[in-house]
Design a protein around this motif. Structure first.
Motif, PDB file in Angstrom:
ATOM      1  N   UNK A  16     -18.170  -4.212 -16.144  1.00  0.00           N
ATOM      2  CA  UNK A  16     -17.325  -5.358 -15.843  1.00  0.00           C
ATOM      3  C   UNK A  16     -16.909  -6.137 -17.077  1.00  0.00           C
ATOM      4  N   UNK A  17     -16.368  -7.317 -16.839  1.00  0.00           N
ATOM      5  CA  UNK A  17     -15.881  -8.150 -17.941  1.00  0.00           C
ATOM      6  C   UNK A  17     -16.996  -8.937 -18.608  1.00  0.00           C
ATOM      7  N   UNK A  18     -18.050  -9.229 -17.852  1.00  0.00           N
ATOM      8  CA  UNK A  18     -19.161 -10.006 -18.401  1.00  0.00           C
ATOM      9  C   UNK A  18     -20.426  -9.713 -17.612  1.00  0.00           C
ATOM     10  N   UNK A  19     -21.566  -9.905 -18.259  1.00  0.00           N
ATOM     11  CA  UNK A  19     -22.860  -9.711 -17.603  1.00  0.00           C
ATOM     12  C   UNK A  19     -23.459 -11.024 -17.123  1.00  0.00           C
ATOM     13  N   UNK A 176     -16.243  -1.186 -18.654  1.00  0.00           N
ATOM     14  CA  UNK A 176     -14.985  -1.788 -18.234  1.00  0.00           C
ATOM     15  C   UNK A 176     -15.122  -2.234 -16.787  1.00  0.00           C
ATOM     16  N   UNK A 177     -14.048  -2.797 -16.227  1.00  0.00           N
ATOM     17  CA  UNK A 177     -14.086  -3.250 -14.832  1.00  0.00           C
ATOM     18  C   UNK A 177     -13.356  -2.288 -13.901  1.00  0.00           C
ATOM     19  N   UNK A 178     -12.856  -1.173 -14.427  1.00  0.00           N
ATOM     20  CA  UNK A 178     -12.173  -0.169 -13.619  1.00  0.00           C
ATOM     21  C   UNK A 178     -12.278   1.181 -14.312  1.00  0.00           C
ATOM     22  N   UNK A 179     -11.875   2.229 -13.599  1.00  0.00           N
ATOM     23  CA  UNK A 179     -11.882   3.583 -14.155  1.00  0.00           C
ATOM     24  C   UNK A 179     -10.544   3.872 -14.819  1.00  0.00           C
ATOM     25  N   UNK A 180     -10.594   4.240 -16.081  1.00  0.00           N
ATOM     26  CA  UNK A 180      -9.386   4.689 -16.760  1.00  0.00           C
ATOM     27  C   UNK A 180      -9.718   5.914 -17.583  1.00  0.00           C
ATOM     28  N   UNK A 181      -8.695   6.604 -17.992  1.00  0.00           N
ATOM     29  CA  UNK A 181      -8.866   7.947 -18.537  1.00  0.00           C
ATOM     30  C   UNK A 181      -9.708   7.967 -19.809  1.00  0.00           C
ATOM     31  N   UNK A 182      -9.525   7.008 -20.713  1.00  0.00           N
ATOM     32  CA  UNK A 182     -10.256   7.037 -21.977  1.00  0.00           C
ATOM     33  C   UNK A 182     -11.756   6.836 -21.764  1.00  0.00           C
ATOM     34  N   UNK A 254       0.329  -1.277 -22.854  1.00  0.00           N
ATOM     35  CA  UNK A 254       0.233   0.156 -22.565  1.00  0.00           C
ATOM     36  C   UNK A 254       0.181   0.969 -23.854  1.00  0.00           C
ATOM     37  N   UNK A 255       0.984   0.585 -24.844  1.00  0.00           N
ATOM     38  CA  UNK A 255       0.975   1.281 -26.131  1.00  0.00           C
ATOM     39  C   UNK A 255      -0.389   1.118 -26.809  1.00  0.00           C
ATOM     40  N   UNK A 256      -0.944  -0.087 -26.733  1.00  0.00           N
ATOM     41  CA  UNK A 256      -2.264  -0.343 -27.327  1.00  0.00           C
ATOM     42  C   UNK A 256      -3.345   0.509 -26.659  1.00  0.00           C
ATOM     43  N   UNK A 257      -3.271   0.648 -25.348  1.00  0.00           N
ATOM     44  CA  UNK A 257      -4.328   1.336 -24.596  1.00  0.00           C
ATOM     45  C   UNK A 257      -4.222   2.859 -24.630  1.00  0.00           C
ATOM     46  N   UNK A 258      -2.983   3.392 -24.663  1.00  0.00           N
ATOM     47  CA  UNK A 258      -2.811   4.818 -24.397  1.00  0.00           C
ATOM     48  C   UNK A 258      -2.207   5.645 -25.532  1.00  0.00           C
ATOM     49  N   UNK A 259      -1.848   5.013 -26.630  1.00  0.00           N
ATOM     50  CA  UNK A 259      -1.232   5.793 -27.717  1.00  0.00           C
ATOM     51  C   UNK A 259      -2.147   5.914 -28.930  1.00  0.00           C
ATOM     52  N   UNK A 260      -3.424   5.799 -28.705  1.00  0.00           N
ATOM     53  CA  UNK A 260      -4.401   5.916 -29.788  1.00  0.00           C
ATOM     54  C   UNK A 260      -5.583   6.751 -29.312  1.00  0.00           C
ATOM     55  N   UNK A 267     -10.915  -5.413 -28.312  1.00  0.00           N
ATOM     56  CA  UNK A 267      -9.944  -6.076 -27.437  1.00  0.00           C
ATOM     57  C   UNK A 267      -9.573  -5.258 -26.202  1.00  0.00           C
ATOM     58  N   UNK A 268     -10.208  -4.111 -25.998  1.00  0.00           N
ATOM     59  CA  UNK A 268      -9.827  -3.217 -24.898  1.00  0.00           C
ATOM     60  C   UNK A 268      -9.846  -3.914 -23.541  1.00  0.00           C
ATOM     61  N   UNK A 269     -10.925  -4.625 -23.244  1.00  0.00           N
ATOM     62  CA  UNK A 269     -11.059  -5.259 -21.924  1.00  0.00           C
ATOM     63  C   UNK A 269     -10.023  -6.363 -21.731  1.00  0.00           C
ATOM     64  N   UNK A 270      -9.817  -7.154 -22.773  1.00  0.00           N
ATOM     65  CA  UNK A 270      -8.858  -8.260 -22.676  1.00  0.00           C
ATOM     66  C   UNK A 270      -7.448  -7.726 -22.428  1.00  0.00           C
TER      67      UNK A 270
END
Length: 311
Positions: A16-19, A176-182, A254-260, A267-270
């Motif tokens: 999640x975003x915080x514990x 993270x707070x959801x499932x994503x490919x990376x 989207x560019x920040x998350x998926x083009x690297x 900063x991924x979660x934010x």
């Protein structure tokens, strides 16, 4: 445990975003407040365009379609996120994770293709005004809308098929707070080089190409408008500027998350929160705030409803 493709992982644990409990409660109320204010606004935009016959042009059809897509897109991850804020056991099944991955990319890609369709609509309106009603008729609007959804489906199903080939036999914690490919790729036991390459082609290359094409298109349109002396130039320029704002709002995260590469960054979660929760609901609002016609129609609809309730 399940053994799909040699996998021993049947569920994933979401950090999640915080514990901290206090932080989670604060975030819960902030997001609930945001949704209670913005979500009805998006629904109101759709209803206004549907009810008001003066808003029957293709531009408003695409705006209503965008609002609908954004409502769907912002409903993929937030319900689970809000539930996890109040839960001690933050897990998601393997099947649920794949479903979340599919719908997140299905609706996200469909929205990207729809914005490209909106750019084409503006191109025809500005560069070929005499042919506009012929080229952008109702049938073409439905074709472009359907093509956006079809493109999103193809994009997402390829991503899910590629990801499903991975084996998961050890760690099952997603930071993270959801499932994503990376995040999913990082947990795989099998070799991920091929999957990462295919993911980059399916995600990063498509996003970057779409972003550059849109920027070039709107730059050409603004130059065309600057040298034009036709009536309504300022209104068309304002519309193009609004489209450019939405393009940056949608594509930058989207560019920040998926083009690297898939290595995590602070900063991924934010960025993911803004990309999947906040920005989608704000897109139609940005269009509306800069459009006098739709603001006027919304006021008329609200007044009509108030008078109807008093009777």
């Amino acid at each position: 445990m399940d053994h799909r493709n040699g996998s021993e992982v049947s569920e994933f644990l979401l950090l999640g975003l915080s514990q901290g409990k206090e932080v989670q409660l604060i975030l819960f109320f902030i997001f609930v407040l945001f949704y209670s204010l913005i979500l009805p606004g998006n629904i109101l935009i759709i209803l206004t365009i549907w009810v008001d016959r003066q808003l029957g042009s293709p531009m408003y059809f695409f705006l209503a379609s965008l609002a609908f897509l954004d409502i769907c897109y912002s409903s993929v991850t937030p319900p689970k996120m809000l539930a996890d804020f109040l839960s001690q056991h933050k897990t998601i099944s393997y099947g649920g994770c794949m479903c979340q991955l599919f719908f997140l990319h299905f609706l996200g890609a469909a929205e990207m293709f729809l914005i490209i369709a909106m750019a084409y609509d503006r191109y025809v309106a500005i560069c070929r005004p005499l042919q506009y009603t012929y080229l952008i008729n109702k049938s073409m609007c439905y074709i472009l809308f359907g093509a956006s959804w079809a493109g999103g489906f193809v994009h997402a199903i390829i991503l899910v098929i590629v990801t499903h080939q991975l084996s998961f036999c050890g760690p099952n914690i997603l930071d993270n707070f959801f499932c994503d490919v990376h995040q999913i790729i990082r947990l795989a036991c099998s070799d991920t080089h091929k999957v990462e390459f295919l993911t980059f082609i399916n995600n990063g290359l498509i996003i970057s190409t779409g972003f550059l094409l849109l920027l070039i298109s709107y730059a050409i349109l603004l130059i065309k408008l600057r040298t034009s002396t036709t009536h309504g130039r300022s209104k068309a320029s304002s519309t193009c500027v609004t489209h450019i704002i939405v393009v940056f709002v949608m594509f930058t995260p989207a560019i920040y998350l998926y083009t690297r590469p898939s290595e995590p960054l602070p900063l991924d979660k934010v960025v993911a929160v803004f990309h999947t929760v906040i920005f989608p609901l704000l897109n139609p609002v940005i269009y509306t705030m800069r459009n006098k016609e739709i603001k006027s129609s919304i006021k008329k609809l609200i007044k009509r409803y108030c008078l109807w309730t008093r009777e």
